[in-house]
Design a protein around this motif. Structure first.
Motif, PDB file in Angstrom:
ATOM      1  N   ALA B  89      -0.271 -13.023  -5.723  1.00  0.00           N
ATOM      2  CA  ALA B  89       0.868 -13.517  -4.939  1.00  0.00           C
ATOM      3  C   ALA B  89       1.981 -12.473  -4.940  1.00  0.00           C
ATOM      4  N   MET B  90       2.378 -12.035  -6.106  1.00  0.00           N
ATOM      5  CA  MET B  90       3.451 -11.039  -6.230  1.00  0.00           C
ATOM      6  C   MET B  90       3.049  -9.733  -5.568  1.00  0.00           C
ATOM      7  N   ALA B  91       1.841  -9.287  -5.842  1.00  0.00           N
ATOM      8  CA  ALA B  91       1.395  -8.002  -5.301  1.00  0.00           C
ATOM      9  C   ALA B  91       1.391  -8.021  -3.775  1.00  0.00           C
ATOM     10  N   SER B  92       0.930  -9.133  -3.207  1.00  0.00           N
ATOM     11  CA  SER B  92       0.812  -9.172  -1.752  1.00  0.00           C
ATOM     12  C   SER B  92       2.175  -9.351  -1.080  1.00  0.00           C
ATOM     13  N   VAL B  93       3.052 -10.170  -1.647  1.00  0.00           N
ATOM     14  CA  VAL B  93       4.384 -10.338  -1.057  1.00  0.00           C
ATOM     15  C   VAL B  93       5.137  -9.009  -1.082  1.00  0.00           C
ATOM     16  N   LYS B  94       5.042  -8.322  -2.194  1.00  0.00           N
ATOM     17  CA  LYS B  94       5.697  -7.019  -2.319  1.00  0.00           C
ATOM     18  C   LYS B  94       5.120  -6.020  -1.302  1.00  0.00           C
ATOM     19  N   ALA B  95       3.795  -6.022  -1.216  1.00  0.00           N
ATOM     20  CA  ALA B  95       3.137  -5.106  -0.270  1.00  0.00           C
ATOM     21  C   ALA B  95       3.573  -5.405   1.161  1.00  0.00           C
ATOM     22  N   ALA B  96       3.686  -6.692   1.482  1.00  0.00           N
ATOM     23  CA  ALA B  96       4.094  -7.084   2.832  1.00  0.00           C
ATOM     24  C   ALA B  96       5.502  -6.582   3.140  1.00  0.00           C
ATOM     25  N   LEU B  97       6.438  -6.845   2.240  1.00  0.00           N
ATOM     26  CA  LEU B  97       7.825  -6.430   2.473  1.00  0.00           C
ATOM     27  C   LEU B  97       7.932  -4.909   2.533  1.00  0.00           C
ATOM     28  N   GLU B  98       7.187  -4.230   1.677  1.00  0.00           N
ATOM     29  CA  GLU B  98       7.278  -2.765   1.651  1.00  0.00           C
ATOM     30  C   GLU B  98       6.628  -2.125   2.879  1.00  0.00           C
ATOM     31  N   SER B  99       5.757  -2.909   3.539  1.00  0.00           N
ATOM     32  CA  SER B  99       5.172  -2.350   4.767  1.00  0.00           C
ATOM     33  C   SER B  99       5.774  -3.000   6.015  1.00  0.00           C
ATOM     34  N   GLU B 123      15.946  -7.501   2.052  1.00  0.00           N
ATOM     35  CA  GLU B 123      17.238  -7.172   2.677  1.00  0.00           C
ATOM     36  C   GLU B 123      17.377  -5.681   2.957  1.00  0.00           C
ATOM     37  N   GLU B 124      16.884  -4.843   2.039  1.00  0.00           N
ATOM     38  CA  GLU B 124      16.957  -3.393   2.270  1.00  0.00           C
ATOM     39  C   GLU B 124      16.141  -2.982   3.491  1.00  0.00           C
ATOM     40  N   ASN B 125      15.093  -3.756   3.761  1.00  0.00           N
ATOM     41  CA  ASN B 125      14.231  -3.425   4.896  1.00  0.00           C
ATOM     42  C   ASN B 125      14.532  -4.246   6.148  1.00  0.00           C
ATOM     43  N   ILE B 320      11.494 -17.186  12.548  1.00  0.00           N
ATOM     44  CA  ILE B 320      11.190 -15.760  12.713  1.00  0.00           C
ATOM     45  C   ILE B 320      10.776 -15.479  14.157  1.00  0.00           C
ATOM     46  N   ALA B 321       9.979 -16.380  14.731  1.00  0.00           N
ATOM     47  CA  ALA B 321       9.517 -16.185  16.108  1.00  0.00           C
ATOM     48  C   ALA B 321      10.679 -16.161  17.096  1.00  0.00           C
ATOM     49  N   LYS B 322      11.722 -16.962  16.820  1.00  0.00           N
ATOM     50  CA  LYS B 322      12.867 -17.006  17.733  1.00  0.00           C
ATOM     51  C   LYS B 322      13.729 -15.758  17.612  1.00  0.00           C
ATOM     52  N   SER B 323      13.624 -15.066  16.490  1.00  0.00           N
ATOM     53  CA  SER B 323      14.441 -13.868  16.302  1.00  0.00           C
ATOM     54  C   SER B 323      13.721 -12.674  16.899  1.00  0.00           C
ATOM     55  N   ARG B 324      14.403 -11.566  16.993  1.00  0.00           N
ATOM     56  CA  ARG B 324      13.793 -10.347  17.505  1.00  0.00           C
ATOM     57  C   ARG B 324      14.125  -9.215  16.560  1.00  0.00           C
ATOM     58  N   PRO B 325      13.252  -8.238  16.435  1.00  0.00           N
ATOM     59  CA  PRO B 325      13.524  -7.135  15.510  1.00  0.00           C
ATOM     60  C   PRO B 325      14.857  -6.471  15.833  1.00  0.00           C
ATOM     61  N   GLY B 326      15.500  -5.951  14.811  1.00  0.00           N
ATOM     62  CA  GLY B 326      16.698  -5.160  15.043  1.00  0.00           C
ATOM     63  C   GLY B 326      17.996  -5.920  14.877  1.00  0.00           C
ATOM     64  N   PHE B 327      17.929  -7.241  14.735  1.00  0.00           N
ATOM     65  CA  PHE B 327      19.194  -7.932  14.472  1.00  0.00           C
ATOM     66  C   PHE B 327      19.277  -8.204  12.980  1.00  0.00           C
ATOM     67  N   GLN B 328      20.494  -8.281  12.499  1.00  0.00           N
ATOM     68  CA  GLN B 328      20.676  -8.499  11.073  1.00  0.00           C
ATOM     69  C   GLN B 328      20.533  -9.972  10.727  1.00  0.00           C
ATOM     70  N   HIS B 329      19.768 -10.249   9.689  1.00  0.00           N
ATOM     71  CA  HIS B 329      19.544 -11.632   9.288  1.00  0.00           C
ATOM     72  C   HIS B 329      20.505 -12.002   8.169  1.00  0.00           C
ATOM     73  N   GLY B 330      20.651 -13.310   7.949  1.00  0.00           N
ATOM     74  CA  GLY B 330      21.417 -13.764   6.793  1.00  0.00           C
ATOM     75  C   GLY B 330      20.655 -13.421   5.528  1.00  0.00           C
ATOM     76  N   PRO B 331      21.379 -13.293   4.422  1.00  0.00           N
ATOM     77  CA  PRO B 331      20.713 -12.927   3.172  1.00  0.00           C
ATOM     78  C   PRO B 331      19.771 -14.037   2.662  1.00  0.00           C
ATOM     79  N   VAL B 332      18.766 -13.608   1.899  1.00  0.00           N
ATOM     80  CA  VAL B 332      17.689 -14.506   1.457  1.00  0.00           C
ATOM     81  C   VAL B 332      18.211 -15.681   0.628  1.00  0.00           C
TER      82      VAL B 332
END
Lengths: 435, 435
Positions: B89-99, B123-125, B320-332
């Motif tokens: 779980a941890m490995a895959s979530v991390k891999a997803a965010l990092e990619s 947030e960094e990504n 997520i589907a309603k949003s579009r890449p490139g806009f800033q999201h609220g923090p987690v």
């Protein structure tokens, strides 16, 4: 790197507007941290410029005309807190959307009447029209229906949407007082208006319900199609009889999908005393939502008040502040306004449910049998029947029916009335399932 | 013009994963209408490829390794439904965010342990990490705290967060059964695991509470600092005594701001029978949130189950589907992960509140007076004191205190125990205010 502030203009500085201005100032740094940029009040407009509202307006520019404010290039978002289903509220919201501003409004009357038209303008211009404060004050029911329940098929949404009515019914039950006494008290305490008709006859609930119906069922808003019955006919005898039967009386707005269309109704309703919604007392509001995936969800909280309503307005503003221009937003009423289905009204006479019927009858031989046979004629089967007032001139007959139809009940009661058995107006109260 | 589909990969096809795949297929056109683009399942991963799950996987590609799936360029969003606070779980979530993939997860254990770290990567990504399903199943409490209550200062959040415990306590009360009998029944009916420790000793509630605490108070997640007490010591005698005093016993998770820090505690709690939360029965969950602007908000609904949990996952995907890449999201976690304050623990001994104390005492002269004086020594004032068992060898003394401190109660009970007055282990249950 600090992002550009979200610049807002507020029209209407009543209780809610004043609270929004104050809260945006008090929560400035916290909101900036949450949204990634400041939310700054740039312009305000209200009728009386001289009134002392206890807020600092020195850094905010005053604009006399709300429509001019709505069009100002100095703002990104127009907050409409004027009220009213037409006039300056409608004109300024339309002007704001047409000049590229997002809109936040608490105006249920406006949305109930012009919501779909305004949603269409917003969507065509890629703008947000947020209105969490318009229904059930601080309870996030719009966000829940519009966002959290995406993909869910709603079968029923119902709620206590008017704090004035719930306050009156709560006190009638707790203290055995009459409707008139409670209303007078509510007026004295500021929980009811000098002219209480709009609240107690269910119009306010109907406005809010019409918005929930559109969100829940993907249809156009149609407040004029709502069956409406207020609480002014509810007596202490009804409340006591309800309690004896394990029910509590609430003014509910109910929207429900049926085979013939969508029922929208506002009426005093008996809900089981053991249900969660029956514990919602005083001015508190509550909304229950039933869906295919989720089952039943219930939200309860303050449905009115300056700060609670301001909280919803600020939540709407924060959502806009977190977004950035150029991304596509979700539709205003959950589905694109142009695709909202026409509202298909289920006829009230086809409504199915249990009924509470209280009759005041002359103490004559055979009355009881006549009533029972009229019920049977209309194929109404009874869950219980109780007769009170042994020594009195008039007897009270209280019946609870099994599931039947509105038409059957209306016919039976009309026949009983025509039979000359009744010494007073019959009372009929619908029973609603609730978990 | 049709927008590009949101392409998702799902790791974990248990009850929830299976339900998500089914619902995304069943609700395809409705979700497309609501989100403005299709949500399409592209990849799945699970341990057993051969098992028949009753869903159509023919159009979906199977990937054995969830980490490989998470990194696949064919998806936009990674849905983690594997479970566990580490490992795949941890490995895959991390891999997803990092990619560069958004993540949706229902994994409370993972977030409770690594939530802040993962939020920082997201947030960094510029990615979304959504987790509505991780707390209270289908109830939109994350959305409410993270979005709707922007700017609100939370003073207390508390709730019924574990359906197994609430089911057991509900049946114990309704049928006068013992804890062990109810647990066995719950296991037979599939409401409790074969090894029920994680649920009944409060660990599951603690994981969920730790996430709510961070959202409510803007602090780092700290599940290891939660005071923990399960329900296995609750007896029918406690439940009956509670009922007589106007209370009901619920396992609550409570997080509360105090002068010395933030209290986080999970323990059996007496709430007033007339409160809304006391009416939350069976496997239903509920969360109450108290804030400065809003007052008290309560959300209740199904806290578990495949479809209810899938509903929350799909709500997250729709956002997520309603949003579009490139806009800033609220923090987690509502505030930027790097700015979350370290969790400052308020000591449990400083907890202030009312207490229920049930003592089984030897029937000796002066016992009652000794107990009363030990309470007085510790400056505990009593709201009520009742003694039962007149003809028995042992007497039961039931006390309800006014507001006092945990330390005072612990000291008093320790002294009473050392005095040799008790014939059985003392029972202490905290009382919680609830509207």
């Amino acid at each position: 790197m600090a992002a550009a502030p979200l610049r807002i203009g507020i029209a209407g500085l009543g209780t809610v507007g004043t609270s929004v201005v104050r809260m945006l100032a008090d929560k400035k740094s916290e909101l900036e941290r949450q949204c990634g940029r400041p939310i700054t009040t740039i312009l305000v407009s209200a009728r009386d410029r001289t009134r002392d509202r206890g807020i600092d307006l020195s850094q905010i520019q005053w604009v006399d005309d709300p429509v001019e404010l709505a069009r100002s290039p100095e703002i990104d978002v127009f907050v409409e807190l004027i009220g009213g289903d037409n006039g300056p509220a409608m004109a300024s919201v339309k002007a704001a959307l047409e000049s590229g501003k997002h809109v936040v409004t608490a105006n249920k009357a406006l949305l109930s009447k012009h919501g779909v038209e305004l949603a269409q303008i917003a969507e065509e211009n890629g703008l947000l029209l947020n209105y969490e404060a318009a229904v059930a004050g601080g309870i996030p029911v719009i966000k829940t229906l519009r966002e959290a329940l995406a993909g869910n098929q709603v079968s029923r949404v119902f709620g206590i949407l008017n704090g004035t009515c719930n306050y009156i019914l709560t006190r009638m039950e707790a203290e055995g007082m009459s409707f008139q006494e409670c209303l007078a008290d509510a007026q004295r305490l500021g929980y009811a208006e000098a002219d209480p008709t709009f609240d107690i006859e269910g119009h306010d609930t109907a406005h809010k319900l019409s918005i929930l119906t559109s969100l829940a069922f993907g249809c156009q808003i149609s407040a004029q199609d709502i069956y409406l019955e207020g609480i002014s006919n509810i007596t202490p005898a009804d409340i006591k009889a309800a309690a004896n039967l394990g029910y509590r009386i609430k003014l509910l707005g109910v929207a429900q999908r049926t085979e013939t269309g969508i029922e929208q109704r506002v009426h005093p309703t008996m809900v089981p005393t053991s249900s969660v919604i029956a514990q919602v007392h005083g001015v508190t509001n509550a909304v229950a939502i039933e869906t295919d995936m989720l089952g039943e969800l219930l939200l309860s909280g303050p449905g009115a008040g300056g700060n609670a309503t301001a909280s919803a307005v600020i939540g709407d503003l924060a959502d806009i502040a977190k977004s950035r221009p150029g991304f596509q937003h979700g539709p205003v009423f959950g589905r694109p306004a142009r695709e909202l289905a026409p509202y298909q009204r289920a006829r009230m006479r086809s409504h199915e449910g249990g009924y509470f019927i209280r009759l005041t009858v002359h103490d004559r031989l055979g009355v009881f049998a006549s009533i029972a046979s009229r019920m049977a004629e209309n194929e109404i089967s009874l869950e219980s029947i109780v007769q009170h007032g042994d020594a009195a001139e008039y007897k009270t007959v209280i019946m609870v029916t099994h599931e039947t139809t509105e038409l059957a009940v209306r016919n039976a009661v009309e026949r009983i009335t025509n039979d000359g058995l009744l010494a007073d107006k019959p009372q009929v109260i619908r029973i609603e399932r609730a978990a």
